[in-house]
Design a protein around this motif. Structure first.
Motif, PDB file in Angstrom:
ATOM      1  N   THR A 121       0.828  -1.198   0.000  1.00 26.27           N
ATOM      2  CA  THR A 121       0.000   0.000   0.000  1.00 26.27           C
ATOM      3  C   THR A 121       0.868   1.256   0.000  1.00 26.27           C
ATOM      4  O   THR A 121       2.041   1.216   0.357  1.00 26.27           O
ATOM      5  N   GLN A 122       0.229   2.332  -0.394  1.00 25.83           N
ATOM      6  CA  GLN A 122       0.797   3.671  -0.245  1.00 25.83           C
ATOM      7  C   GLN A 122      -0.243   4.501   0.484  1.00 25.83           C
ATOM      8  O   GLN A 122      -1.411   4.535   0.088  1.00 25.83           O
ATOM      9  N   ASN A 123       0.177   5.148   1.556  1.00 30.58           N
ATOM     10  CA  ASN A 123      -0.644   6.127   2.251  1.00 30.58           C
ATOM     11  C   ASN A 123      -0.026   7.481   1.966  1.00 30.58           C
ATOM     12  O   ASN A 123       1.173   7.681   2.189  1.00 30.58           O
ATOM     13  N   VAL A 124      -0.844   8.404   1.475  1.00 37.07           N
ATOM     14  CA  VAL A 124      -0.354   9.712   1.070  1.00 37.07           C
ATOM     15  C   VAL A 124      -1.206  10.772   1.752  1.00 37.07           C
ATOM     16  O   VAL A 124      -2.437  10.728   1.690  1.00 37.07           O
ATOM     17  N   TRP A 125      -0.535  11.737   2.394  1.00 35.80           N
ATOM     18  CA  TRP A 125      -1.223  12.869   2.999  1.00 35.80           C
ATOM     19  C   TRP A 125      -0.830  14.109   2.228  1.00 35.80           C
ATOM     20  O   TRP A 125       0.346  14.349   1.964  1.00 35.80           O
ATOM     21  N   LEU A 126      -1.837  14.900   1.847  1.00 34.31           N
ATOM     22  CA  LEU A 126      -1.630  16.133   1.092  1.00 34.31           C
ATOM     23  C   LEU A 126      -2.179  17.312   1.875  1.00 34.31           C
ATOM     24  O   LEU A 126      -3.100  17.153   2.678  1.00 34.31           O
ATOM     25  N   VAL A 127      -1.619  18.484   1.619  1.00 38.59           N
ATOM     26  CA  VAL A 127      -2.151  19.728   2.155  1.00 38.59           C
ATOM     27  C   VAL A 127      -2.344  20.690   0.995  1.00 38.59           C
ATOM     28  O   VAL A 127      -1.641  20.613  -0.016  1.00 38.59           O
ATOM     29  N   ASP A 128      -3.314  21.573   1.144  1.00 40.28           N
ATOM     30  CA  ASP A 128      -3.573  22.566   0.111  1.00 40.28           C
ATOM     31  C   ASP A 128      -2.784  23.827   0.446  1.00 40.28           C
ATOM     32  O   ASP A 128      -3.121  24.558   1.371  1.00 40.28           O
ATOM     33  N   GLU A 129      -1.722  24.041  -0.281  1.00 42.65           N
ATOM     34  CA  GLU A 129      -0.895  25.250  -0.162  1.00 42.65           C
ATOM     35  C   GLU A 129      -0.907  25.927  -1.529  1.00 42.65           C
ATOM     36  O   GLU A 129       0.028  25.788  -2.302  1.00 42.65           O
ATOM     37  N   ASN A 130      -2.021  26.589  -1.839  1.00 38.35           N
ATOM     38  CA  ASN A 130      -2.234  27.154  -3.178  1.00 38.35           C
ATOM     39  C   ASN A 130      -2.168  26.048  -4.216  1.00 38.35           C
ATOM     40  O   ASN A 130      -1.489  26.163  -5.231  1.00 38.35           O
ATOM     41  N   GLY A 131      -2.866  24.981  -3.961  1.00 39.19           N
ATOM     42  CA  GLY A 131      -2.858  23.765  -4.773  1.00 39.19           C
ATOM     43  C   GLY A 131      -2.361  22.630  -3.903  1.00 39.19           C
ATOM     44  O   GLY A 131      -1.698  22.845  -2.884  1.00 39.19           O
ATOM     45  N   TRP A 132      -2.698  21.411  -4.273  1.00 37.53           N
ATOM     46  CA  TRP A 132      -2.312  20.257  -3.458  1.00 37.53           C
ATOM     47  C   TRP A 132      -0.811  20.057  -3.470  1.00 37.53           C
ATOM     48  O   TRP A 132      -0.162  20.212  -4.505  1.00 37.53           O
ATOM     49  N   LYS A 133      -0.258  19.708  -2.308  1.00 39.72           N
ATOM     50  CA  LYS A 133       1.159  19.417  -2.135  1.00 39.72           C
ATOM     51  C   LYS A 133       1.285  18.173  -1.263  1.00 39.72           C
ATOM     52  O   LYS A 133       0.522  17.975  -0.312  1.00 39.72           O
ATOM     53  N   ILE A 134       2.267  17.348  -1.559  1.00 38.44           N
ATOM     54  CA  ILE A 134       2.518  16.137  -0.784  1.00 38.44           C
ATOM     55  C   ILE A 134       3.154  16.537   0.548  1.00 38.44           C
ATOM     56  O   ILE A 134       4.148  17.247   0.574  1.00 38.44           O
ATOM     57  N   ASP A 135       2.563  16.042   1.634  1.00 37.31           N
ATOM     58  CA  ASP A 135       3.082  16.349   2.963  1.00 37.31           C
ATOM     59  C   ASP A 135       3.743  15.146   3.616  1.00 37.31           C
ATOM     60  O   ASP A 135       4.688  15.271   4.373  1.00 37.31           O
ATOM     61  N   LYS A 136       3.240  13.957   3.304  1.00 39.28           N
ATOM     62  CA  LYS A 136       3.799  12.736   3.902  1.00 39.28           C
ATOM     63  C   LYS A 136       3.406  11.552   3.032  1.00 39.28           C
ATOM     64  O   LYS A 136       2.292  11.496   2.516  1.00 39.28           O
ATOM     65  N   VAL A 137       4.329  10.599   2.882  1.00 39.43           N
ATOM     66  CA  VAL A 137       4.062   9.384   2.118  1.00 39.43           C
ATOM     67  C   VAL A 137       4.622   8.197   2.887  1.00 39.43           C
ATOM     68  O   VAL A 137       5.782   8.238   3.339  1.00 39.43           O
ATOM     69  N   GLU A 138       3.812   7.175   3.040  1.00 39.65           N
ATOM     70  CA  GLU A 138       4.276   5.912   3.618  1.00 39.65           C
ATOM     71  C   GLU A 138       4.032   4.839   2.583  1.00 39.65           C
ATOM     72  O   GLU A 138       2.897   4.653   2.138  1.00 39.65           O
ATOM     73  N   ILE A 139       5.092   4.142   2.195  1.00 36.88           N
ATOM     74  CA  ILE A 139       4.994   3.092   1.190  1.00 36.88           C
ATOM     75  C   ILE A 139       5.422   1.771   1.810  1.00 36.88           C
ATOM     76  O   ILE A 139       6.529   1.679   2.353  1.00 36.88           O
ATOM     77  N   SER A 140       4.547   0.787   1.741  1.00 39.58           N
ATOM     78  CA  SER A 140       4.940  -0.546   2.203  1.00 39.58           C
ATOM     79  C   SER A 140       5.464  -1.323   1.011  1.00 39.58           C
ATOM     80  O   SER A 140       4.847  -1.340  -0.051  1.00 39.58           O
ATOM     81  N   LEU A 141       6.643  -1.889   1.162  1.00 33.40           N
ATOM     82  CA  LEU A 141       7.269  -2.630   0.069  1.00 33.40           C
ATOM     83  C   LEU A 141       7.342  -4.101   0.394  1.00 33.40           C
ATOM     84  O   LEU A 141       7.444  -4.509   1.493  1.00 33.40           O
TER      85      LEU A 141
END
Length: 141
Positions: A121-141
């Motif tokens: 899985t990939q868990n992705v957290w985004l924040v809106d800073e004048n458009g969506w921006k990636i704030d944190k990503v967790e990737i299970s390999l």
């Protein structure tokens, strides 16, 4: 009559702004990464200000730990990111948006021949800073 026209025009312009969904933004980033983002500056435009500060600190830490130049560490980081993006086919499972934050959950399948016995899985957290921006990503390999 002219005021009505101007109000209608203003409403249509502001109402028709088609903001990119969080998942569309992340999938565009993933495609760009798989194609080979070539500079840290290009990569950084997808990240939140917090995530960029975190990445800068990680690069400095790796430079100290490995005695490599910034260019070497950045090249390694970009190469690893490209490899993961190319080898993982992602499928959106869940998208939750609350105000200026979003959480995306993707299932992923390795398409480069590496088999896993556990679901990936990939868990992705985004924040809106004048458009969506990636704030944190967790990737299970």
């Amino acid at each position: 009559m002219r005021h009505l026209f101007m109000l209608t025009l203003l409403a249509s312009v502001t109402g028709c702004q088609n903001e990119e969904s969080p998942s569309a933004f992340y999938e565009r980033y993933n495609e760009s990464t798989a194609a080979g983002i070539t500079t840290l500056e290009e990569d950084a435009r997808f990240y939140s200000s917090r995530k960029n500060r975190e990445l800068d600190a990680k690069i400095l830490s790796l430079m100290k730990a490995t005695s490599k130049t910034k260019e070497d560490v950045v090249r390694l980081y970009l190469d690893v990111s490209k490899s993961v993006a190319r080898c993982k086919e992602i499928h959106l499972e869940q998208e939750t948006v609350a105000g200026d934050t979003a959480h995306l959950v993707y299932s992923q399948t390795d398409i480069c021949g590496n088999t896993s016995t556990e679901p990936e899985t990939q868990n992705v957290w985004l924040v809106d800073e004048n458009g969506w921006k990636i704030d944190k990503v967790e990737i299970s390999l």
